[in-house]
Design an enzyme around this catalytic site. Structure first.
Site, short mmCIF file in Angstrom:
data_model
loop_
_atom_site.label_atom_id
_atom_site.label_comp_id
_atom_site.label_asym_id
_atom_site.label_seq_id
_atom_site.Cartn_x
_atom_site.Cartn_y
_atom_site.Cartn_z
N HIS A 411 0.81 -1.22 0.00
CA HIS A 411 0.00 0.00 0.00
C HIS A 411 0.84 1.27 0.00
O HIS A 411 2.02 1.27 0.37
CB HIS A 411 -0.97 0.00 1.19
CG HIS A 411 -0.30 0.12 2.54
ND1 HIS A 411 -0.01 1.33 3.12
CD2 HIS A 411 0.13 -0.82 3.41
CE1 HIS A 411 0.56 1.14 4.30
NE2 HIS A 411 0.66 -0.17 4.50
N CYS A 430 2.32 -4.76 7.01
CA CYS A 430 2.11 -4.60 5.58
C CYS A 430 3.34 -3.94 4.95
O CYS A 430 4.22 -3.44 5.63
CB CYS A 430 0.87 -3.76 5.33
SG CYS A 430 -0.68 -4.59 5.77
#
Length: 520
Positions: A411, A430
């Site tokens: 992301h 992440c």
């Protein structure tokens, strides 16, 4: 029609009879060949003891030796089944001793140090000693000794060949068994690969075929044999870096696709690969690890290091397929982050949630006036938190989705300062992208869909939009601390998650020592 039927009736019994004759001939040839075991061995060895050898006598002793050696074999069931199926036919003694195949094989075993592996695992000395006895016409004194030595050599060869083959083709250690957060499809040795080793007609050809040929492997191997020392490391630590990463290269977990995305955690880097070349690379930020200050190193290995104790925020190793992107995403804040961070900040500042664009839900209903809640004493598990799309959204303007059980994705991020740091293990798990828009352009192509994504990322009042990828893109999140770059320079990276030490701990009993490697 009548003539055709007559011919069929006549031909069928003839074909059946012919089949029976051929079958009996084959069986009798096989029986004749096995009944000539003693004569064949005498012819090859000139040792009169073998004149009395019979398949039946050998089989009886072979069974006993198999039973006695079970504890010494790594795959006793498969090896026993192999010889049972073949009526205890001594394939290595009959087909591979006297043409030099067994000696050649033993020499490969002796050079296992070239792969960082301890040659003693493969019993080359014992194999050669037995071969010498067979080639000496007075080496074996009795028929019982003959039967016993045939069985011993067969078992040694079968066991060592399977082990050597498995080590070079699949690695010594299963990453799934030693790592807590390893979710990459990895093929391990099975009965098919083991039987290929046992059924090899030409052993040298087979052994040459299983030698790793990856240029990365060959260059690390060359460095290992050269015995050099990396900058800032001891010779021993350098060697350990090389052998653990050669082991990783032996694992069958590499991308097979022509195009894929790959993230190397210790290098904090993402590459998009196409036909073996990187067509896009960027810095990334990965999850926080247990060894970010590099206090635990391969220079000073401790036995307890082989137990994998991952920090809660470490990015897992995995492979999957990127199937879609979400532009202007909503961040569904995980419970662990909500309770340990969001609620703590909200307790300090009653307007923290509204300033960050975070909505609060209880029992599925949005909570109004969140600034009136005493977050210091509020129950930790009763509320859900979601951050609306905005410039401050922790996921930035886009996230790339792929199926996995760790709830991680690639992301964007508003926290750009992290990309200027050398040590970039800073996220909750992440992978934050240095240039997410460039990745979107590569995976979607420079066309209408990408233009739609770029436009949506720049909207003033953004709405979350999910866009499916027409052709799914493979993604691999890996962990490699030593490799050869495009300039043929060996790169080393700190072991930010301590996974080198975990692997080294499990490999240690299989590894050659410095003297064994230097002797090659």
């Amino acid at each position: 029609m009548i003539l055709s039927a007559t011919l069929k009736k006549t031909a069928l019994p003839v074909l059946i009879a012919l089949f029976c004759v051929l079958t009996l001939t084959f069986q009798s040839c096989k029986k004749k060949s096995r009944s000539d075991l003693g004569a064949e061995l005498f012819k090859k060895t000139q040792n009169k003891i073998f004149k009395d050898a019979t398949p039946e006598g050998l089989a009886e002793v072979f069974k006993q030796v198999l039973e006695t050696n079970k504890a010494k074999m790594d795959n006793p069931k498969l090896i026993t089944a192999f010889y049972e199926k073949n009526d205890y036919d001594p394939v290595f003694v009959m087909d591979h001793i006297f043409n030099g195949d067994v000696d050649i094989t033993a020499s490969y075993f002796e050079k296992a140090g070239q792969h960082g592996l301890d040659p003693r695992m493969f019993k080359a000395d014992q194999i050669k000693q037995l071969v010498t006895k067979f080639k000496d016409k007075k080496g074996i004194k009795t028929i019982d000794e003959a039967y016993h030595d045939i069985a011993e050599l067969e078992i040694l060869m079968a066991n060592s060949l399977i082990n050597y083959s498995g080590a070079l083709q699949f690695g010594m250690v299963s990453p799934r068994k030693i790592y807590s957060r390893y979710f990459t499809a990895t093929k391990r040795p099975d009965s098919t690969s083991m039987m290929q080793a046992l059924n090899a007609g030409n052993l040298k050809t087979y052994l040459d075929s299983i030698q790793p040929k990856d240029p990365q492997y060959l260059m690390l191997q060359k460095a290992l044999l050269a015995g050099g020392t990396a900058q800032g490391m001891t010779k021993e630590e350098t060697q350990r870096y090389l052998v653990v990463n050669m082991e990783r290269l032996r694992w069958k977990n590499k991308p097979t696709q022509n195009e894929y995305v790959i993230v190397n955690i210790p290098d904090y880097r993402l590459d998009v690969m196409e036909n073996g070349k990187s067509i896009l690379d960027m810095k990334v930020v990965v999850g926080e690890g247990r060894n970010m200050d590099n206090t635990t190193t391969l220079a000073d290995y401790d036995e307890s290091d082989k137990i994998d104790r991952p920090f809660s925020r470490e990015t897992p190793q995995l492979n999957s397929m990127i199937h879609s992107v979400q532009v202007n995403p909503v961040w569904n804040i995980p419970q662990s982050i909500a309770s340990k961070e969001i609620m703590v900040e909200a307790a300090k500042d009653p307007y923290y949630l509204s300033n960050k664009g975070i909505d609060v839900y209880r029992n599925g209903k949005k909570v109004e006036d969140t600034e009136t809640i005493d977050w210091a004493s509020a129950p930790k598990d009763k509320y859900e938190f979601k951050q609306r799309p905005s410039d401050d959204n922790s996921l930035g303007k886009i996230k790339f989705l792929f199926n996995n059980n760790s709830s991680v994705y690639l992301h964007d991020t508003p926290a750009k300062s992290g990309f200027s740091k050398t040590m970039r293990a800073l996220s909750h798990g992440c992978v934050r992208l240095g240039d997410p828009q460039a990745l979107a352009k590569v995976v979607f192509g420079d066309g209408p869909t990408y233009e739609k994504i770029a436009k949506a990322m720049n909207e003033d009042n953004p709405e979350p939009t999910t866009i499916g990828l027409p052709k799914k893109m493979p993604v691999y999140i890996t962990y490699v601390t030593c490799w050869v770059d495009s300039n043929n320079t060996i790169q080393y990276r700190p072991d930010v998650y301590g996974l080198d030490n975990v692997l080294y701990g499990h490999l240690q009993k299989f590894l050659a020592n410095t003297d064994q490697i230097a002797a090659l």
